[in-house]
Write an enzyme that holds these catalytic residues in place. Structure first.
Site, PDB file in Angstrom:
ATOM      1  N   ASP A 206       3.261  -4.435   7.825  1.00 16.00           N
ATOM      2  CA  ASP A 206       1.994  -3.712   7.749  1.00 16.00           C
ATOM      3  C   ASP A 206       0.871  -4.734   7.970  1.00 16.00           C
ATOM      4  OD1 ASP A 206      -0.375  -2.535   6.996  1.00 16.00           O
ATOM      5  OD2 ASP A 206       0.380  -1.708   5.111  1.00 16.00           O
TER       6      ASP A 206
ATOM      7  N   LYS B  20     -10.416  -0.890  10.437  1.00 21.50           N
ATOM      8  CA  LYS B  20     -10.663  -2.086   9.623  1.00 21.50           C
ATOM      9  C   LYS B  20     -11.021  -3.278  10.497  1.00 21.50           C
ATOM     10  CE  LYS B  20      -7.294  -0.589   6.171  1.00 21.50           C
ATOM     11  NZ  LYS B  20      -8.013   0.021   5.073  1.00 21.50           N
TER      12      LYS B  20
ATOM     13  N   HIS C 190       0.874  -1.183   0.000  1.00 21.42           N
ATOM     14  CA  HIS C 190       0.000   0.000   0.000  1.00 21.42           C
ATOM     15  C   HIS C 190       0.909   1.231   0.000  1.00 21.42           C
ATOM     16  CE1 HIS C 190      -2.723   2.968   1.878  1.00 21.42           C
ATOM     17  NE2 HIS C 190      -3.731   2.177   1.553  1.00 21.42           N
TER      18      HIS C 190
ATOM     19  N   GLN D 163      -4.364  -5.398   7.044  1.00 19.53           N
ATOM     20  CA  GLN D 163      -5.367  -6.325   6.490  1.00 19.53           C
ATOM     21  C   GLN D 163      -5.294  -7.693   7.148  1.00 19.53           C
ATOM     22  OE1 GLN D 163      -7.719  -5.413   4.485  1.00 19.53           O
ATOM     23  NE2 GLN D 163      -6.988  -3.463   3.718  1.00 19.53           N
TER      24      GLN D 163
ATOM     25  N   CYS E  19      -4.695   2.473  -3.624  1.00 19.50           N
ATOM     26  CA  CYS E  19      -3.444   2.977  -3.026  1.00 19.50           C
ATOM     27  C   CYS E  19      -2.295   2.007  -3.277  1.00 19.50           C
ATOM     28  CB  CYS E  19      -3.598   3.242  -1.530  1.00 19.50           C
ATOM     29  SG  CYS E  19      -4.811   4.498  -1.174  1.00 19.50           S
TER      30      CYS E  19
HETATM   31  N1  PMP Z   1      -1.814  -0.616   4.533  1.00 20.69           N
HETATM   32  C1  PMP Z   1      -2.777  -1.374   4.000  1.00 20.69           C
HETATM   33  C2  PMP Z   1      -2.425  -2.743   3.488  1.00 20.69           C
HETATM   34  C3  PMP Z   1      -4.082  -0.881   3.917  1.00 20.69           C
HETATM   35  O1  PMP Z   1      -5.035  -1.639   3.358  1.00 20.69           O
HETATM   36  C4  PMP Z   1      -4.372   0.409   4.415  1.00 20.69           C
HETATM   37  C5  PMP Z   1      -5.773   0.976   4.332  1.00 20.69           C
HETATM   38  N2  PMP Z   1      -6.321   0.985   3.050  1.00 20.69           N
HETATM   39  C6  PMP Z   1      -3.336   1.148   4.978  1.00 20.69           C
HETATM   40  C7  PMP Z   1      -2.074   0.606   5.018  1.00 20.69           C
HETATM   41  C8  PMP Z   1      -3.561   2.534   5.524  1.00 20.69           C
HETATM   42  O2  PMP Z   1      -4.351   2.493   6.634  1.00 20.69           O
HETATM   43  P1  PMP Z   1      -4.850   3.857   7.326  1.00 20.69           P
HETATM   44  O3  PMP Z   1      -5.285   4.749   6.216  1.00 20.69           O
HETATM   45  O4  PMP Z   1      -5.950   3.434   8.205  1.00 20.69           O
HETATM   46  O5  PMP Z   1      -3.703   4.418   8.063  1.00 20.69           O
END
Ligand code: PMP
Length: 413
Positions: free
Chosen positions: A207, A233, A130, A210, A371
């Site tokens: 990270d 999430k 991401h 998910q 993203c």
């Molecule tokens: N990493 C991953 C794999 C994600 O799916 C997301 C959220 N789409 C994020 C990071 C970012 O999370 P947040 O915007 O809640 O900080």
């Protein structure tokens, strides 16, 4: 670790679904089919009520007041830290509460990497990250003269581990990897990857955005240096999340943001910082949000994360089979171990048009680059649609999703 309350097939999932008020609504005159949980998860009444109860009965700032409400707020906030620590199987004093994964990874970038990296050093990221696990490292690389190397994926959407391990040469100081891909659903073997990195003295950032909502987690057993999660999430409120880090890192890292709460003593001659994790929690935190996240940890644990994983795997298998049987559908990502996320396209339809038409049928899927521009580049597409499932989804919703795709295909042909 989370205790399973009962085997997944003995659980009354229809009753559990009733905990989620928003799932009762309609959109465009059709029952809502919410297939966007990888974007943000829906909230059960237990979480909503915990937030409501805090504001109605206990609202005060934390750590600053000795009055009853102040003590209650502080106890509840620190209680939420303990719940989250238990959920992740880590120590509470190694858990920095913050606004989410984006903040957590930036904290590592600015406090750990920026003061340490030098020209000639390298950072390894993977193709499936991401942007939150790419851009902070680019900013660090720009400012330190370090370079970025990319671990690639194979045709299934699994990491090419041979290529990855080949990248782990002596100049690599940090490896950043997703536990679970938000686009492909790939579950990466982070335990093995972190062991390989550690053998070479490379610090690892995982990270877990998910992963935390969907599978039993034992962060301590992964063997990473840093693990980031985001609360929204995992049935919790937005603006909540955490960074787990080994104590030795937290003690050695300078603060990221300065202000109240993160100090022991402030003099114009110099300031003595608080101990970690509070050293990294400047300012008034999202108190109600974390109390909600604590309630979310209780909620998920009561169902049992292994049950949640089993339920979502069943939904994934069913939805994949039905999509595969639908003409003109292309699925992106067939990893050996996969979470309940399906990226797809339908022949002749742009992802945004498809998502818009599905929405008119009541089906909420995400469309776009998710993203993950470098991953889209890899597949040679600007965007995909993504259906992502949670334990509150039903097999009937999968049928409604497939029927909506068939209808959209008719429209487009
Ligand atoms: N990493 C991953 C794999 C994600 O799916 C997301 C959220 N789409 C994020 C990071 C970012 O999370 P947040 O915007 O809640 O900080």
């Amino acid at each position: 670790m989370n205790q399973a309350a009962a085997p997944a097939d003995a659980i009354d999932w229809a009753r559990i679904r009733e905990d989620f008020p928003v799932l009762r609504r309609e959109v465009h005159g059709k029952p809502l089919v919410y297939l966007d949980s990888a974007n943000t998860g829906q909230k059960p009444a237990q979480v909503i009520e915990a937030v409501d109860d805090f504001f109605r009965h206990h609202n005060a700032n934390v750590s600053r007041a000795v009055h009853a409400l102040g003590t209650e707020a502080t106890d509840a906030y620190e209680g939420a830290r303990r719940k989250l620590a238990k959920f992740l199987n880590v120590r509470g004093d190694e858990l920095v509460l913050c606004s989410g994964t984006t903040f957590a990874i930036n904290l590592v970038a600015y406090s750990w990497a920026l003061p340490r990296l030098q020209p000639g050093d390298a950072i390894v990221v993977t193709r499936m990250e991401h942007h939150a696990n790419i851009v902070p490292w680019q900013l660090v690389a720009e400012r330190t003269g370090a370079t970025i190397k990319v671990a690639e994926i194979d045709e299934r959407g699994d990491l090419d581990l041979e290529q990855l391990y080949g990248l782990l040469t002596p100049e690599v100081k940090l490896l950043a990897v997703a536990h679970v891909s938000n686009v492909l659903g790939t579950v990466n073997p982070v335990r093995d990857i972190c062991r390989q990195a550690r053998k070479r003295g490379i610090v690892t950032v995982v990270d877990g955005s998910q992963a935390a909502p969907h599978r039993p987690l034992d962060v301590a057993a992964i063997g990473c240096d840093f693990y980031a999660i985001t609360g929204h999430k995992m049935a919790g409120p937005t603006g909540t999340g955490a960074l787990w880090a080994r104590r030795e890192h937290l003690d050695a890292m300078p603060p990221f943001l300065g202000g109240g709460e993160m100090i022991k003593q402030v003099r114009f001659e110099g300031t003595v910082f608080n101990d970690a994790p509070h050293k990294f929690e400047a300012g008034t935190p999202n108190i109600a949000g974390f109390i909600g996240l604590g309630a979310a940890c209780d909620y998920l644990s009561a169902i049992g994360m292994d049950n949640i994983e089993a339920r979502e795997q069943a939904l994934l298998e069913y939805a994949t089979g039905r999509l595969d049987a639908t003409e003109g559908v292309r699925i992106f990502g067939r990893a050996r171990e996969k979470a309940a996320v399906i990226s797809f396209l339908v022949e002749g339809a742009h992802a945004h048009d498809l998502a818009t038409l599905l929405d008119l049928e009541g089906v909420a899927v995400r469309s776009g680059h998710h993203c993950a521009h470098p991953l889209m580049q890899h597949f040679g597409v600007p965007a995909t649609c993504r259906a992502s499932f949670a334990f509150y989804n039903t097999f009937e919703e999968v049928d409604a999703f497939i029927a909506a795709i068939a209808k959209v295909r008719q429209l487009l042909l």
